[in-house]
Design an enzyme around this catalytic site. Sequence first.
Site: not given
Length: 137
Positions: A58, A84, A93, A127, A129
């Site tokens: 990602e 998978r 991520c 949070y 950023w």
Amino acid sequence: MTTQTHHVDHELIEAAAHIARTRCRGDQHTMAAAARAQDGRIVTAVNVYHFTGGPCAELTLIGVAATQGIHDLDTIVAVGDRDRGVVPPCGRCRQVLLDYFPAIGVIVGEGDRARTVRITDLLPESYVWADHQIDAE
């Protein structure tokens, strides 16, 4: 927590699965990601595994998208190698996706349980950023 489910982009899942099948080889590249830009383009990438903590698929995808001039991603999915299937993003991520694309949808779940949820549903009470950056200006 109220999770909002949105349309599942099966073409995006298949794009990531195709990259996982054809580009993931050995231990260095074990995950593939695909994201749809707001203009409809699909971007793909693989992780860069390293014992020091290389970037997930990602995160690599965010850089690949930027090099192609794509800065607005709408939906993202990660798929593991060796069939998978869909793998939800790790904590790092989730935080980076939230900071870069606070409205992005993330495909999680397998088969008929696949669903698209907002990144904020995967990282509640987080949070942000970007909010810190606004306060610093």
